[in-house]
Design a protein around this motif. Structure first.
Motif, mmCIF file in Angstrom:
data_model
loop_
_atom_site.group_PDB
_atom_site.id
_atom_site.type_symbol
_atom_site.label_atom_id
_atom_site.label_comp_id
_atom_site.label_asym_id
_atom_site.label_seq_id
_atom_site.Cartn_x
_atom_site.Cartn_y
_atom_site.Cartn_z
ATOM 1 N N MET A 1 0.850 -1.172 0.000
ATOM 2 C CA MET A 1 0.000 0.000 0.000
ATOM 3 C C MET A 1 0.894 1.233 0.000
ATOM 4 O O MET A 1 1.797 1.348 0.808
ATOM 5 C CB MET A 1 -0.884 -0.035 1.242
ATOM 6 C CG MET A 1 -1.490 1.276 1.610
ATOM 7 S SD MET A 1 -2.336 1.404 3.209
ATOM 8 C CE MET A 1 -2.668 -0.229 3.711
ATOM 9 N N MET A 2 0.679 2.130 -0.918
ATOM 10 C CA MET A 2 1.425 3.379 -0.958
ATOM 11 C C MET A 2 0.779 4.341 0.025
ATOM 12 O O MET A 2 -0.312 4.832 -0.200
ATOM 13 C CB MET A 2 1.424 3.979 -2.365
ATOM 14 C CG MET A 2 2.277 3.224 -3.357
ATOM 15 S SD MET A 2 4.017 3.123 -2.948
ATOM 16 C CE MET A 2 4.557 4.766 -3.244
ATOM 17 N N GLU A 3 1.446 4.576 1.147
ATOM 18 C CA GLU A 3 0.914 5.478 2.153
ATOM 19 C C GLU A 3 1.171 6.929 1.775
ATOM 20 O O GLU A 3 0.347 7.792 1.991
ATOM 21 C CB GLU A 3 1.539 5.176 3.509
ATOM 22 C CG GLU A 3 1.122 3.844 4.061
ATOM 23 C CD GLU A 3 1.647 3.621 5.455
ATOM 24 O OE1 GLU A 3 2.568 4.337 5.880
ATOM 25 O OE2 GLU A 3 1.123 2.738 6.127
ATOM 26 N N ARG A 4 2.338 7.188 1.262
ATOM 27 C CA ARG A 4 2.704 8.522 0.802
ATOM 28 C C ARG A 4 3.880 8.352 -0.152
ATOM 29 O O ARG A 4 4.499 7.300 -0.218
ATOM 30 C CB ARG A 4 3.054 9.433 1.974
ATOM 31 C CG ARG A 4 4.273 8.967 2.755
ATOM 32 C CD ARG A 4 4.598 9.935 3.873
ATOM 33 N NE ARG A 4 5.874 9.610 4.436
ATOM 34 C CZ ARG A 4 6.069 9.170 5.662
ATOM 35 N NH1 ARG A 4 5.065 8.993 6.465
ATOM 36 N NH2 ARG A 4 7.282 8.910 6.095
ATOM 37 N N LYS A 5 4.178 9.397 -0.872
ATOM 38 C CA LYS A 5 5.279 9.321 -1.826
ATOM 39 C C LYS A 5 6.566 8.924 -1.111
ATOM 40 O O LYS A 5 6.895 9.471 -0.070
ATOM 41 C CB LYS A 5 5.462 10.676 -2.508
ATOM 42 C CG LYS A 5 6.488 10.647 -3.591
ATOM 43 C CD LYS A 5 6.585 11.960 -4.289
ATOM 44 C CE LYS A 5 7.653 11.830 -5.373
ATOM 45 N NZ LYS A 5 7.793 13.034 -6.140
ATOM 46 N N GLY A 6 7.262 7.968 -1.652
ATOM 47 C CA GLY A 6 8.513 7.530 -1.053
ATOM 48 C C GLY A 6 8.357 6.474 0.019
ATOM 49 O O GLY A 6 9.336 6.102 0.656
ATOM 50 N N ARG A 7 7.134 5.983 0.229
ATOM 51 C CA ARG A 7 6.927 4.958 1.252
ATOM 52 C C ARG A 7 5.970 3.897 0.734
ATOM 53 O O ARG A 7 4.909 4.206 0.207
ATOM 54 C CB ARG A 7 6.358 5.581 2.518
ATOM 55 C CG ARG A 7 6.182 4.564 3.625
ATOM 56 C CD ARG A 7 5.747 5.226 4.897
ATOM 57 N NE ARG A 7 5.608 4.220 5.944
ATOM 58 C CZ ARG A 7 5.597 4.495 7.218
ATOM 59 N NH1 ARG A 7 5.717 5.742 7.624
ATOM 60 N NH2 ARG A 7 5.463 3.541 8.110
ATOM 61 N N ARG B 1 4.148 0.136 1.890
ATOM 62 C CA ARG B 1 3.852 -0.757 3.010
ATOM 63 C C ARG B 1 2.887 -1.825 2.516
ATOM 64 O O ARG B 1 1.944 -1.533 1.797
ATOM 65 C CB ARG B 1 3.238 0.042 4.154
ATOM 66 C CG ARG B 1 3.033 -0.777 5.387
ATOM 67 C CD ARG B 1 2.481 0.106 6.506
ATOM 68 N NE ARG B 1 2.814 -0.532 7.753
ATOM 69 C CZ ARG B 1 3.256 0.074 8.815
ATOM 70 N NH1 ARG B 1 3.429 1.375 8.800
ATOM 71 N NH2 ARG B 1 3.531 -0.590 9.906
ATOM 72 N N HIS B 2 3.127 -3.064 2.936
ATOM 73 C CA HIS B 2 2.284 -4.180 2.534
ATOM 74 C C HIS B 2 2.098 -5.122 3.722
ATOM 75 O O HIS B 2 3.028 -5.355 4.485
ATOM 76 C CB HIS B 2 2.935 -4.955 1.377
ATOM 77 C CG HIS B 2 2.167 -6.153 0.959
ATOM 78 N ND1 HIS B 2 1.156 -6.091 0.030
ATOM 79 C CD2 HIS B 2 2.236 -7.435 1.352
ATOM 80 C CE1 HIS B 2 0.639 -7.303 -0.122
ATOM 81 N NE2 HIS B 2 1.293 -8.141 0.668
ATOM 82 N N GLN B 3 0.905 -5.643 3.865
ATOM 83 C CA GLN B 3 0.632 -6.626 4.906
ATOM 84 C C GLN B 3 -0.267 -7.705 4.327
ATOM 85 O O GLN B 3 -1.266 -7.407 3.677
ATOM 86 C CB GLN B 3 -0.059 -5.970 6.105
ATOM 87 C CG GLN B 3 -0.333 -6.950 7.234
ATOM 88 C CD GLN B 3 -0.847 -6.249 8.479
ATOM 89 O OE1 GLN B 3 -0.438 -5.139 8.791
ATOM 90 N NE2 GLN B 3 -1.753 -6.893 9.174
ATOM 91 N N ASP C 1 -0.722 -4.215 -5.843
ATOM 92 C CA ASP C 1 -1.721 -3.561 -6.685
ATOM 93 C C ASP C 1 -1.859 -2.064 -6.420
ATOM 94 O O ASP C 1 -2.430 -1.337 -7.228
ATOM 95 C CB ASP C 1 -3.089 -4.229 -6.495
ATOM 96 C CG ASP C 1 -3.107 -5.652 -7.026
ATOM 97 O OD1 ASP C 1 -2.233 -6.001 -7.836
ATOM 98 O OD2 ASP C 1 -4.002 -6.418 -6.618
ATOM 99 N N THR C 2 -1.347 -1.601 -5.287
ATOM 100 C CA THR C 2 -1.533 -0.196 -4.931
ATOM 101 C C THR C 2 -0.322 0.683 -5.229
ATOM 102 O O THR C 2 -0.417 1.901 -5.147
ATOM 103 C CB THR C 2 -1.877 -0.048 -3.432
ATOM 104 O OG1 THR C 2 -0.776 -0.517 -2.653
ATOM 105 C CG2 THR C 2 -3.133 -0.821 -3.085
#
Length: 91
Positions: free
Chosen positions: A1-7, A9-11, A40-41
C-alpha cells in the motif's frame, strides 16, 4: 500500500515457504544493489549500497511472537559536497 510518496507498506498472510522466497529475493536484491517492492496499490525501488545498519528485534508475548528486521543505509546524493580531508591541530 502506498501510504505517501517515497513509502511502500504491505501486509498479508503468508506461509513459511512464501516468506522464505521473499527473503531470498531481498538477499538477491541487496547483492545486486536494487530492491523492488510492489503490489496492486503501488511500488518502490530501493538501491542499497555501502555500509548498512541491521537491527533485529525478536519478542514473545503471551500467544504472539514477532520478528522485526530493519536495514537502513544512507542514500548518496550526487550533489553532496565533500569537505575534503579533516585536519585537526592541538596546542
Amino acid at each position: 500500500m502506498m501510504e505517501r510518496k517515497g513509502r511502500f507498506r504491505h501486509q498479508s498472510l503468508q506461509d513459511k515457504k512464501s516468506i522464505q522466497k521473499m527473503l531470498d529475493a531481498v538477499k538477491r536484491g541487496i547483492t545486486k544493489g536494487e530492491l523492488e517492492f510492489g503490489d496492486d496499490t503501488g511500488e518502490i525501488v530501493l538501491e542499497p549500497k555501502g555500509l548498512m545498519t541491521l537491527r533485529v528485534t525478536a519478542t514473545v508475548e503471551d500467544d504472539q511472537s514477532r520478528l522485526d528486521l530493519r536495514i537502513t543505509w544512507t542514500n548518496e546524493n550526487d550533489d553532496a559536497r565533500d569537505s575534503g580531508k579533516l585536519k585537526v591541530k592541538g596546542g
